[in-house]
Design an enzyme around this catalytic site. Structure first.
Site, PDB file in Angstrom:
ATOM      1  N   ASP A 184       0.946   2.630  16.264  1.00  0.00           N
ATOM      2  CA  ASP A 184       1.290   1.306  16.893  1.00  0.00           C
ATOM      3  C   ASP A 184       0.614   1.070  18.254  1.00  0.00           C
ATOM      4  O   ASP A 184       0.264   1.997  18.817  1.00  0.00           O
ATOM      5  CB  ASP A 184       2.820   0.943  17.093  1.00  0.00           C
ATOM      6  N   ARG A 185       0.104  -0.350  18.412  1.00  0.00           N
ATOM      7  CA  ARG A 185      -0.517  -0.524  19.838  1.00  0.00           C
ATOM      8  C   ARG A 185      -0.015   0.197  21.006  1.00  0.00           C
ATOM      9  O   ARG A 185      -0.495   0.638  21.866  1.00  0.00           O
ATOM     10  CB  ARG A 185      -0.483  -2.069  19.915  1.00  0.00           C
TER      11      ARG A 185
END
Length: 298
Positions: free
Chosen positions: A135-136
Site C-alpha cells: 500500500d502507498r
C-alpha cells in the site's frame, strides 16, 4: 551477447518431451513457449530441438532470456534504496507515501518510475515487474524481477509460500492473546468500494501475529501471511480491535506518525535461478523508529 538459463534434466523427468518439461517443471506458459520457438531460443545439449523431442536424465536444456523492448513505465529521476541486486532480480526498500507502480490517475512519481530511471542510467532496458504490491503508506521490501522467467519462478514461490515475507506493525492497544492466528475470510466492503472487510463470502485469509513489545497504549507486532489478500493485515487487525496506528482508512490518523505504522520488514527465499538462500531486512524508516521511541517514553 545472448543470455541463456541452463537446466539439467533430473532422473524423475526422464522421458518427458521438451514442451512438457517447459510447462510442468519450469512453469512456462504456452504463449511463452511459442515466443521462444519463434526466436529459436530452446537448445538441448547445445543444439536446436523440437518441442516433442523426449529428454533424458543428464540432458542440458538451455532457454534464451528474451530481451525487453520497454520499461512499461516512464523513467523518472528519484531516490531508490537497493537491498539486493543481481542480473535476475532487484529488491528495494520502499518509503512510506509512495506507490509501487502507476495505477488509476497516478502515472508518475512511483517506485517503478524511479527504478526505470535507474535502469536507464545503466543503459539497461528491463520491463518493470513488481512481484507484489505494498500500500502507498506501507514501507519496506519490494521484489522486482528483471525478466519474465524470473517473474514466473518468483510468483510460484509466492503462491507456494516458499517466498516468506515478515511485517512489523505498531497497533493501538495491548493485544491479547499476545500471539495467535487470524483465520477470517476477506471480501469487498459492503458499502465502501475502496475498502475490504471480513466477509463470510470472501476469500480465505490467514494472518499470524506475535507481540514483540508492549507499550502503555500500543503494541509492536510481527506478522506473517499464508495468503495475500488486499489490505489483509490492516483488515484483520482492525477486526481484532487493534487497528494500525495512523491507518486513516481502517482506523484513524495519528499525530505521532505520517501515514500508517506498517513495514514490510524482511524477506527470505531461495534464489529462483542460482538457488542460494537470500535473507534480507529493510531498515525501519525514521518516522517508524520515532513512533516507537515516543511510545517507549510515554
Amino acid at each position: 551477447m545472448k543470455l541463456y538459463t541452463t537446466y539439467q534434466v533430473a532422473e524423475e523427468h526422464q522421458g518427458l518431451t521438451v514442451e512438457a518439461y517447459l510447462k510442468q517443471v519450469l512453469s512456462y506458459s504456452g504463449r511463452k513457449i511459442q515466443k521462444l520457438t519463434r526466436h529459436k531460443g530452446i537448445l538441448l545439449n547445445k543444439k536446436p530441438v523440437f518441442l516433442q523431442k523426449q529428454i533424458n536424465t543428464g540432458d542440458v536444456l538451455r532457454v534464451i532470456v528474451l530481451e525487453d523492448s520497454s520499461y512499461g513505465v516512464e523513467p523518472e529521476p528519484g531516490q531508490i534504496e537497493i537491498l539486493y541486486e543481481d542480473r535476475y532480480l532487484i529488491v528495494l526498500n520502499k518509503p512510506s507515501g509512495l506507490l509501487v507502480h502507476p495505477t488509476g490517475q497516478t502515472t508518475h512519481r512511483t517506485l517503478s518510475n524511479y527504478l526505470a530511471y535507474y535502469y536507464q542510467q545503466q543503459g539497461v532496458i528491463s520491463t518493470i515487474r513488481p512481484l507484489h504490491r505494498l500500500d502507498r503508506e506501507t514501507s519496506g521490501c519490494v521484489v522486482f524481477a528483471k525478466d519474465s522467467r524470473t517473474q514466473t519462478l518468483l510468483e510460484k514461490f509466492l503462491q507456494e509460500g516458499t517466498l516468506k515475507r515478515t511485517y512489523r506493525a505498531v497497533v493501538n492497544g495491548i493485544v491479547n492473546p499476545p500471539s495467535g492466528t487470524i483465520n477470517l475470510p476477506i471480501g469487498p466492503h459492503p458499502t465502501k468500494p475502496n475498502r475490504r472487510a471480513v466477509n463470510p463470502k470472501g476469500d480465505q485469509a490467514i494472518t499470524h501475529y506475535k507481540t514483540i513489545q508492549n507499550f502503555s497504549e500500543a503494541s509492536l507486532l510481527e506478522l506473517t501471511l499464508d495468503t495475500g489478500r488486499t489490505h489483509q493485515i490492516r483488515v484483520h487487525l482492525t477486526y481484532l480491535g487493534h487497528p494500525i496506528v495512523g491507518d486513516r482508512m481502517y482506523g484513524k490518523s495519528s499525530a505521532l506518525i505520517a501515514g500508517q505504522a506498517l513495514h514490510a520488514y524482511s524477506l527470505h527465499f531461495p534464489h529462483p535461478v542460482e538457488h542460494q538462500e537470500i535473507a534480507l531486512q529493510a531498515p525501519f524508516p525514521a518516522n517508524f523508529l520515532q513512533l516507537i521511541d515516543n511510545y517507549s517514553h510515554a
